[in-house]
Design a protein around this motif. Structure first.
Motif, PDB file in Angstrom:
ATOM      1  N   ALA A 113      -5.638  57.762  77.478  1.00  0.00           N
ATOM      2  CA  ALA A 113      -4.655  58.648  76.852  1.00  0.00           C
ATOM      3  C   ALA A 113      -3.497  57.872  76.239  1.00  0.00           C
ATOM      4  O   ALA A 113      -2.805  58.375  75.355  1.00  0.00           O
ATOM      5  CB  ALA A 113      -4.119  59.648  77.878  1.00  0.00           C
ATOM      6  N   GLY A 114      -3.288  56.649  76.683  1.00  0.00           N
ATOM      7  CA  GLY A 114      -2.204  55.842  76.135  1.00  0.00           C
ATOM      8  C   GLY A 114      -2.618  54.990  74.962  1.00  0.00           C
ATOM      9  O   GLY A 114      -1.851  54.128  74.525  1.00  0.00           O
ATOM     10  N   ALA A 115      -3.840  55.200  74.422  1.00  0.00           N
ATOM     11  CA  ALA A 115      -4.319  54.434  73.271  1.00  0.00           C
ATOM     12  C   ALA A 115      -3.447  54.709  72.053  1.00  0.00           C
ATOM     13  O   ALA A 115      -2.751  55.733  71.987  1.00  0.00           O
ATOM     14  CB  ALA A 115      -5.777  54.793  72.981  1.00  0.00           C
ATOM     15  N   PRO A 116      -3.475  53.817  71.042  1.00  0.00           N
ATOM     16  CA  PRO A 116      -2.691  54.043  69.822  1.00  0.00           C
ATOM     17  C   PRO A 116      -2.974  55.413  69.222  1.00  0.00           C
ATOM     18  O   PRO A 116      -4.081  55.942  69.340  1.00  0.00           O
ATOM     19  CB  PRO A 116      -3.169  52.916  68.891  1.00  0.00           C
ATOM     20  N   SER A 117      -1.949  55.988  68.573  1.00  0.00           N
ATOM     21  CA  SER A 117      -2.046  57.358  68.088  1.00  0.00           C
ATOM     22  C   SER A 117      -3.141  57.505  67.045  1.00  0.00           C
ATOM     23  O   SER A 117      -3.432  56.608  66.264  1.00  0.00           O
ATOM     24  CB  SER A 117      -0.706  57.795  67.499  1.00  0.00           C
ATOM     25  N   ARG A 118      -3.777  58.671  67.062  1.00  0.00           N
ATOM     26  CA  ARG A 118      -4.760  59.040  66.049  1.00  0.00           C
ATOM     27  C   ARG A 118      -4.247  60.297  65.346  1.00  0.00           C
ATOM     28  O   ARG A 118      -3.242  60.887  65.737  1.00  0.00           O
ATOM     29  CB  ARG A 118      -6.117  59.350  66.709  1.00  0.00           C
ATOM     30  N   ALA A 119      -4.958  60.681  64.343  1.00  0.00           N
ATOM     31  CA  ALA A 119      -4.527  61.854  63.572  1.00  0.00           C
ATOM     32  C   ALA A 119      -4.521  63.111  64.432  1.00  0.00           C
ATOM     33  O   ALA A 119      -3.724  64.021  64.213  1.00  0.00           O
ATOM     34  CB  ALA A 119      -5.448  62.039  62.364  1.00  0.00           C
ATOM     35  N   ASP A 120      -5.425  63.173  65.430  1.00  0.00           N
ATOM     36  CA  ASP A 120      -5.562  64.401  66.201  1.00  0.00           C
ATOM     37  C   ASP A 120      -4.677  64.473  67.439  1.00  0.00           C
ATOM     38  O   ASP A 120      -4.643  65.482  68.122  1.00  0.00           O
ATOM     39  CB  ASP A 120      -7.027  64.600  66.610  1.00  0.00           C
ATOM     40  N   ARG A 121      -3.996  63.374  67.760  1.00  0.00           N
ATOM     41  CA  ARG A 121      -3.135  63.425  68.945  1.00  0.00           C
ATOM     42  C   ARG A 121      -2.183  62.232  68.975  1.00  0.00           C
ATOM     43  O   ARG A 121      -2.405  61.227  68.305  1.00  0.00           O
ATOM     44  CB  ARG A 121      -3.971  63.426  70.225  1.00  0.00           C
ATOM     45  N   ALA A 122      -1.152  62.345  69.808  1.00  0.00           N
ATOM     46  CA  ALA A 122      -0.216  61.240  70.044  1.00  0.00           C
ATOM     47  C   ALA A 122      -0.538  60.630  71.402  1.00  0.00           C
ATOM     48  O   ALA A 122      -1.064  61.306  72.292  1.00  0.00           O
ATOM     49  CB  ALA A 122       1.216  61.772  70.032  1.00  0.00           C
ATOM     50  N   PRO A 123      -0.250  59.327  71.583  1.00  0.00           N
ATOM     51  CA  PRO A 123      -0.534  58.713  72.878  1.00  0.00           C
ATOM     52  C   PRO A 123       0.321  59.329  73.978  1.00  0.00           C
ATOM     53  O   PRO A 123       1.467  59.739  73.760  1.00  0.00           O
ATOM     54  CB  PRO A 123      -0.189  57.239  72.650  1.00  0.00           C
ATOM     55  N   ALA A 124      -0.248  59.404  75.165  1.00  0.00           N
ATOM     56  CA  ALA A 124       0.458  59.945  76.326  1.00  0.00           C
ATOM     57  C   ALA A 124       0.724  58.810  77.312  1.00  0.00           C
ATOM     58  O   ALA A 124      -0.065  57.863  77.403  1.00  0.00           O
ATOM     59  CB  ALA A 124      -0.375  61.030  76.992  1.00  0.00           C
ATOM     60  N   PRO A 125       1.814  58.883  78.057  1.00  0.00           N
ATOM     61  CA  PRO A 125       2.094  57.828  79.040  1.00  0.00           C
ATOM     62  C   PRO A 125       0.986  57.761  80.087  1.00  0.00           C
ATOM     63  O   PRO A 125       0.481  58.795  80.548  1.00  0.00           O
ATOM     64  CB  PRO A 125       3.425  58.273  79.664  1.00  0.00           C
ATOM     65  N   THR A 126       0.622  56.547  80.443  1.00  0.00           N
ATOM     66  CA  THR A 126      -0.385  56.366  81.488  1.00  0.00           C
ATOM     67  C   THR A 126       0.256  56.628  82.843  1.00  0.00           C
ATOM     68  O   THR A 126       1.378  56.202  83.116  1.00  0.00           O
ATOM     69  CB  THR A 126      -0.950  54.938  81.447  1.00  0.00           C
ATOM     70  N   SER A 127      -0.456  57.353  83.667  1.00  0.00           N
ATOM     71  CA  SER A 127       0.038  57.676  85.004  1.00  0.00           C
ATOM     72  C   SER A 127      -0.480  56.633  85.989  1.00  0.00           C
ATOM     73  O   SER A 127      -1.690  56.543  86.233  1.00  0.00           O
ATOM     74  CB  SER A 127      -0.444  59.073  85.421  1.00  0.00           C
ATOM     75  N   TRP A 128       0.421  55.839  86.534  1.00  0.00           N
ATOM     76  CA  TRP A 128       0.045  54.757  87.436  1.00  0.00           C
ATOM     77  C   TRP A 128       0.335  55.116  88.888  1.00  0.00           C
ATOM     78  O   TRP A 128       1.351  55.745  89.198  1.00  0.00           O
ATOM     79  CB  TRP A 128       0.809  53.491  87.097  1.00  0.00           C
ATOM     80  N   GLU A 129      -0.526  54.678  89.756  1.00  0.00           N
ATOM     81  CA  GLU A 129      -0.369  54.854  91.195  1.00  0.00           C
ATOM     82  C   GLU A 129      -0.042  53.487  91.806  1.00  0.00           C
ATOM     83  O   GLU A 129      -0.854  52.565  91.747  1.00  0.00           O
ATOM     84  CB  GLU A 129      -1.680  55.406  91.764  1.00  0.00           C
ATOM     85  N   THR A 130       1.169  53.350  92.367  1.00  0.00           N
ATOM     86  CA  THR A 130       1.571  52.078  92.952  1.00  0.00           C
ATOM     87  C   THR A 130       0.882  51.870  94.294  1.00  0.00           C
ATOM     88  O   THR A 130       0.909  52.748  95.166  1.00  0.00           O
ATOM     89  CB  THR A 130       3.095  52.028  93.139  1.00  0.00           C
TER      90      THR A 130
END
Length: 790
Positions: A113-130
């Motif tokens: 989900a954090g991949a570079p933006s495409r025409a169909d969507r914007a990247p989302a922050p990756t949810s990390w588990e510490t």
């Protein structure tokens, strides 16, 4: 490729307590400088560190630069390097909020989900588990005293092995931590469900602090493979473990089964378990030679039975055998009969052999640099049906190889720019014909073209020294995502002014790329507008062409030039995005030059060996030829050149400094070798005699002395300003090398700047703040002490 090669210089001996007895007319630094933590040496270091801080760190420009570099290193949108383990992606991360780092994980969906933006969507922050916060781990009382390093040193991340098979897959890990950032480390078992380290008293695996490693030894996580200091006689003169054991849950290290013990004169022993469940034992008679055995009982490989095993065991009962070379291995172990100086690798059913010297097999002599493929079971049974998978040329060599489940991906250097090739083995024969892969069909070959993001294409040549102008100056590499059962690849690409891109791709059954998707793209970290990247060649004293990269803006007058060289151990210096150098040097108008001397691996084993041992003079000649070329082309003047080298590159920089100081305006030596009379007695030096020579052999010392910076310095000779950098925690190259050279230069009345960190080991600082300070010091020194930077 699942490589059966030594783990580099990951483990080294403790620092020597003093200088050795010296021959007549030897240059001797005070013995107390060789005591890493000695009281007098510490006072000397503290005084020099304070002097350096006063001269540099008090400058507002230096403070701004160090802060800028720390911001580059801390940047939150840099690419998080991840490893797929049991369906989750693991990463170790440091930033301003986590200076010593956190170990964390995320799902594939969140990472994608954090991949570079495409025409169909914007990247989302990756949810990390510490999973593990090293800041909290190092807090007082957080780690039981019996599990720590016992010396008060901060524990630094050394990596983790997550169990990927059996009922505990993704639930248990082996975490490696290093006191002070040196090569010595300890290993603890970690419960990923409970988010806690498991104490030995609670049944957890534990390797006390020493050089060595610990990895999983079976699918269920009920045993581990350990190399360590097990007591007297188990560590080589070079400080590497000579013995490897299999430790089962509930056993003490003393009770563990000994798998292999290297001969008394060997450098090291180690063992590894490949992605397909096979255990391989290895001893190293020298730094460039290995002997390898398979433990067949750990695998369903057909080689576990049959003539190969019988030939070694000879019907002997269970137990051990001692080879004529002095190695001790289990009686049933099957030797991998490949040249000791070759690099062997395995896939599921295949063996690869990368030659470092010519080898005759089956009536055919294969040249050095060739990569050969064979069915693993066939080869172990004594059948030598080999296929050439890669043949070197005058300009190309094999840099690396990686197995997926069904393909072998090669990274090839061609005049020091890389490209990828996929090799697809033939399909296995029908089950009734035996278990070996088919021998009558050829491997398939496909190129992967990733040159579209090159630094420069179609630019006209500037002068006749340019090497193949107009082509892509780019580094690409491939790594298997999960080699045991998929044909997915991580593919990365970058250039001197091209930030890194990370993509995931799948190989089709025929070996072609499909479904390639960019998952991360790093933004630019420095202003590269107007920066030109080119590759040139100089002519060395013996007529050999020596390539070098030049990165910088065209300037009407001579800019300060930072020249980087290494020239040892077959290491290749290839294009790659260097944001710290870009920010600290290129953005401020400097030119950066990277030199590919002999001794490196840019043109294969012959290029490396030509600069080893008595041939080391060629490495110096190659570098001075490039320095002369820069001047002859009008790029710069000697006074505007700062020469930089680290480790063996520091040795090379020291040689040029001492032999031809008129060719440079300043020198930076980081973690260098300088005392080649005593180097074999300091830290890991005893492992490197094949590379540099043996100073205890009078005939070798006669020429080795001519490459020892400490011994080449002369009274009455003027030397340019020198910056020497070291770490008290470096247990690979002893800090005495840097101290002794600084002391000698000061005796001769020369200008010396010295700085030694307390932690960081051979790899540099343990935090971004420390790394930024040392980098700022390097680049600020280089600018101040080149003519145009004054």
């Amino acid at each position: 490729m699942s490589t059966l090669a030594p783990p580099g210089a990951a483990s080294t001996p403790p620092p020597a307590d003093g200088a050795s007895e010296s021959p007549p007319n030897d240059v001797v630094a005070p013995a107390w400088l060789y005591e890493a933590g000695g009281e007098r040496a510490t006072a000397w270091v503290d005084a020099h560190n304070e002097r350096t801080r006063q001269e540099y760190a008090s400058s507002p420009d230096f403070v701004r630069l160090a802060n800028d570099l720390k911001s580059v290193l801390d940047c939150p949108d840099r690419i998080p390097a991840v490893a797929d383990r049991a369906g989750m992606l693991y990463n170790f991360w440091t930033d301003a909020d986590h200076p010593h780092g956190i170990w964390r994980r995320t799902s594939w969906e969140s990472y994608a989900a954090g991949a570079p933006s495409r025409a169909d969507r914007a990247p989302a922050p990756t949810s990390w588990e510490t999973l593990l916060d090293l800041e909290a781990l190092n807090a007082p009382g957080a780690l039981p005293a019996e599990l720590g390093c016992g010396s008060g040193e901060h524990l630094v991340w050394g990596g983790a092995h997550v169990l990927t098979t059996g009922p505990r897959a993704g639930r248990r890990a082996l975490v490696c931590l290093s006191p002070g950032g040196g090569d010595a480390s300890l290993t603890l078992e970690y419960d990923l469900d409970a988010r806690r380290l498991i104490a030995p008293a609670d049944g957890g695996f534990h390797r006390p602090t020493s050089k060595g490693t610990m990895t999983w030894g079976d699918d269920a996580g009920e045993s581990v493979i350990v190399s360590a200091d097990f007591g007297p006689g188990t560590v080589s003169r070079a400080g590497y473990p000579r013995q490897v054991r299999r430790l089962r849950r509930g056993q003490s290290l003393d009770e563990a089964e000994v798998l292999v013990t290297a001969g008394g004169d060997a450098v090291a022993a180690f063992a590894s378990r490949d992605p397909w469940g096979r255990t391989w034992l290895t001893t190293m008679p020298s730094f460039q030679r290995t002997r390898i055995w398979l433990l067949p009982d750990d695998s369903d490989c057909p080689a576990g039975t049959g003539p190969a095993r019988a030939a070694l065991a000879g019907g002997a009962p269970a137990g051990t055998v001692t080879t004529p070379d002095g190695d001790t291995v289990p009686a049933g172990a099957i030797p991998l009969e490949v040249p000791e100086d070759s690099l062997a690798g395995v896939g599921r059913d295949w063996l690869t052999i990368q030659l470092r010297s010519p080898w005759e097999a089956g009536g055919v002599t294969h040249p050095a640099g060739t990569l050969l493929g064979a069915g693993l079971a066939d080869f172990l049974a004594g059948r030598r049906r080999l296929e050439v998978l890669f043949a070197p040329s005058a300009s190309s060599t094999l840099l690396s190889a990686a197995w997926t489940a069904g393909h072998l991906v090669l990274t090839v250097l061609d005049d020091v720019a890389s490209r990828l090739e996929v090799c697809t083995p033939p399909s296995p024969e029908p089950a009734g014909a035996g278990a070996s892969p088919a021998s009558g069909t050829k491997w398939g070959h496909h190129w992967i073209d990733l040159t579209g993001a090159a630094d420069r294409l179609g630019c006209p040549a500037v002068d006749d020294t340019e090497l193949r102008p107009g082509r892509a100056l780019l580094s690409v590499s491939a790594a298997a995502l999960r080699p045991a059962d998929t044909d997915y690849l991580w593919i990365s690409a970058s250039g001197w002014t091209t930030p890194s891109t990370l993509a995931v791709a799948r190989l089709t059954p025929s070996g072609e790329i499909t479904g390639m998707a960019v998952v991360r793209q790093a933004p630019a970290r420095f202003d590269a507008r107007g920066v030109r990247v080119s590759q040139h060649q100089a002519t060395s004293a013996d007529g050999t062409r020596v390539p070098y990269f030049q990165i910088g803006r065209p300037a009407p007058s001579s800019p300060p030039v930072l020249v980087h060289a290494y020239g040892a151990f077959g290491k290749s210096l290839v294009p790659g995005y260097e944001p710290v150098t870009g920010k600290a040097w290129l953005e401020r108008g400097g030119t950066y030059v990277v030199v590919n001397t002999r001794g490196g691996g840019e043109y294969g084993p012959g290029w490396h060996l030509a600069g080893a041992g008595a041939g080391r003079r060629r490495v110096v000649e190659d570098l001075t030829a490039v320095l002369d070329s820069l001047v002859a082309r009008g790029v710069t003047t000697p006074e505007d050149i700062c020469l930089y080298g680290s480790s063996a590159g520091g040795l090379l920089t020291g040689e040029v400094l001492a032999r031809c100081p008129e060719r440079i305006g300043a020198a930076v030596l980081e973690a260098p070798l300088t005392d080649m009379r005593r180097y074999t007695q300091l830290s890991a030096g005893a492992a490197w005699t094949a590379e540099f020579g043996d100073p205890d052999d009078p005939e070798q010392w006669a020429w080795l002395r001519e490459h020892s910076p400490l011994h080449l310095l002369q009274t009455g000779q003027a030397y340019p300003p020198v910056l020497l950098l070291a770490s008290a925690a470096d247990d690979r190259v002893h800090p005495a090398h840097a101290r002794a050279l600084a002391h000698r230069l000061e005796q001769l009345g020369q200008k010396v700047t010295y700085f030694e960190t307390a932690a960081g080991g051979h790899g540099g600082g343990t935090t971004h703040a420390q790394q930024a300070f040392v980098s700022a010091l390097t680049h600020d020194f280089a600018r101040r002490h080149t003519r145009r930077g004054r």
